[in-house]
Scaffold this motif. Structure first.
Motif, PDB file in Angstrom:
ATOM      1  N   LEU A 199       9.552  35.302  17.554  1.00 29.76           N
ATOM      2  CA  LEU A 199      10.840  34.893  18.129  1.00 29.76           C
ATOM      3  C   LEU A 199      11.823  36.063  18.140  1.00 29.76           C
ATOM      4  CD1 LEU A 199      11.307  31.352  16.536  1.00 29.76           C
ATOM      5  CD2 LEU A 199      10.819  31.864  18.928  1.00 29.76           C
ATOM      6  N   GLU A 200      11.840  36.845  17.045  1.00 30.47           N
ATOM      7  CA  GLU A 200      12.711  38.022  16.985  1.00 30.47           C
ATOM      8  C   GLU A 200      12.325  39.041  18.042  1.00 30.47           C
ATOM      9  OE1 GLU A 200      13.116  39.877  13.160  1.00 30.47           O
ATOM     10  OE2 GLU A 200      13.940  38.069  12.239  1.00 30.47           O
ATOM     11  N   GLU A 201      11.039  39.238  18.231  1.00 30.51           N
ATOM     12  CA  GLU A 201      10.579  40.190  19.249  1.00 30.51           C
ATOM     13  C   GLU A 201      10.984  39.733  20.650  1.00 30.51           C
ATOM     14  OE1 GLU A 201       9.257  43.275  18.921  1.00 30.51           O
ATOM     15  OE2 GLU A 201       9.757  42.925  16.821  1.00 30.51           O
ATOM     16  N   ASP A 202      10.891  38.439  20.904  1.00 30.00           N
ATOM     17  CA  ASP A 202      11.323  37.909  22.203  1.00 30.00           C
ATOM     18  C   ASP A 202      12.823  38.116  22.394  1.00 30.00           C
ATOM     19  OD1 ASP A 202       8.702  37.122  22.618  1.00 30.00           O
ATOM     20  OD2 ASP A 202       9.076  35.003  22.118  1.00 30.00           O
ATOM     21  N   MET A 203      13.595  37.878  21.321  1.00 32.47           N
ATOM     22  CA  MET A 203      15.040  38.092  21.394  1.00 32.47           C
ATOM     23  C   MET A 203      15.366  39.568  21.594  1.00 32.47           C
ATOM     24  SD  MET A 203      16.735  35.496  18.641  1.00 32.47           S
ATOM     25  CE  MET A 203      15.421  35.165  17.482  1.00 32.47           C
ATOM     26  N   PHE A 204      14.606  40.449  20.922  1.00 36.18           N
ATOM     27  CA  PHE A 204      14.830  41.881  21.081  1.00 36.18           C
ATOM     28  C   PHE A 204      14.597  42.285  22.531  1.00 36.18           C
ATOM     29  CE2 PHE A 204      13.400  46.274  21.268  1.00 36.18           C
ATOM     30  CZ  PHE A 204      14.458  46.913  20.644  1.00 36.18           C
ATOM     31  N   THR A 205      13.540  41.762  23.136  1.00 35.33           N
ATOM     32  CA  THR A 205      13.248  42.071  24.534  1.00 35.33           C
ATOM     33  C   THR A 205      14.399  41.626  25.431  1.00 35.33           C
ATOM     34  OG1 THR A 205      10.885  41.832  24.118  1.00 35.33           O
ATOM     35  CG2 THR A 205      11.592  41.702  26.403  1.00 35.33           C
ATOM     36  N   THR A 206      14.934  40.448  25.170  1.00 35.47           N
ATOM     37  CA  THR A 206      16.071  39.940  25.947  1.00 35.47           C
ATOM     38  C   THR A 206      17.276  40.866  25.807  1.00 35.47           C
ATOM     39  OG1 THR A 206      15.321  37.669  25.624  1.00 35.47           O
ATOM     40  CG2 THR A 206      17.615  37.961  26.269  1.00 35.47           C
ATOM     41  N   VAL A 207      17.594  41.236  24.573  1.00 38.45           N
ATOM     42  CA  VAL A 207      18.741  42.118  24.318  1.00 38.45           C
ATOM     43  C   VAL A 207      18.518  43.480  24.954  1.00 38.45           C
ATOM     44  CG1 VAL A 207      19.997  43.371  22.504  1.00 38.45           C
ATOM     45  CG2 VAL A 207      19.491  40.946  22.224  1.00 38.45           C
ATOM     46  N   TYR A 208      17.324  44.020  24.799  1.00 35.27           N
ATOM     47  CA  TYR A 208      17.046  45.355  25.336  1.00 35.27           C
ATOM     48  C   TYR A 208      17.165  45.365  26.862  1.00 35.27           C
ATOM     49  CZ  TYR A 208      15.023  49.972  25.708  1.00 35.27           C
ATOM     50  OH  TYR A 208      14.839  51.294  25.972  1.00 35.27           O
ATOM     51  N   HIS A 209      16.638  44.339  27.517  1.00 36.64           N
ATOM     52  CA  HIS A 209      16.762  44.257  28.980  1.00 36.64           C
ATOM     53  C   HIS A 209      18.215  44.126  29.404  1.00 36.64           C
ATOM     54  CE1 HIS A 209      12.564  44.455  29.938  1.00 36.64           C
ATOM     55  NE2 HIS A 209      12.272  43.372  29.232  1.00 36.64           N
TER      56      HIS A 209
END
Length: 138
Positions: free
Chosen positions: A29-39
């Motif tokens: 879940l954190e990795e998915d959130m990181f991807t969202t933030v990074y994009h």
């Protein structure tokens, strides 16, 4: 084999191996959130976004953003609006654990303490001196 711990996010038991601080489900879940933030941050118009703006748009917690900045997953050099709080006063910083003001304050306090200790030692040494007087001879 790692030690068993409870996930700080969901309280599930997981094997802590020193690499991940959360269980595999929360890590994903954190990795998915990181991807969202990074994009979000990669868009030119969002590069200078503040932490409050990132939280508002992406729904990620500020604590998680601070964690990523501390671990250097998000670089303040690339995204100047991000940082993490000073451990002492909470001011946003990009390096170390304390801001410059808190570092200076601690340094000044240490110098003051050392000068006070030196003064106490000097006073103790001066009180140890014995003064002898000669008797008056008649």
């Amino acid at each position: 084999m790692g030690e068993l711990r409870n996930c700080p996010t969901c309280n599930a038991v997981f094997s802590f191996n020193g690499l991940r601080e959360v269980c595999s489900k929360c890590n994903q879940l954190e990795e998915d959130m990181f991807t969202t933030v990074y994009h979000f941050l990669r868009k030119r118009e969002n590069r200078a976004a503040t932490i409050e703006r990132i939280v508002e748009v992406t729904g990620v917690t500020d604590k998680l953003l601070h964690k990523w900045v501390r671990k250097r997953r998000l670089q303040p050099a690339q995204f100047p609006g991000i940082g993490y709080p000073c451990d002492s006063c909470g001011t946003l910083i990009n390096t170390a654990k304390l801001c410059k003001n808190c570092q200076e304050s601690i340094k000044n306090d240490l110098e003051l303490h050392e000068s006070n200790e030196a003064f106490k030692e000097q006073m103790a040494n001066s009180q140890k001196r014995t003064y002898l007087s000669s008797k008056n001879r008649d």
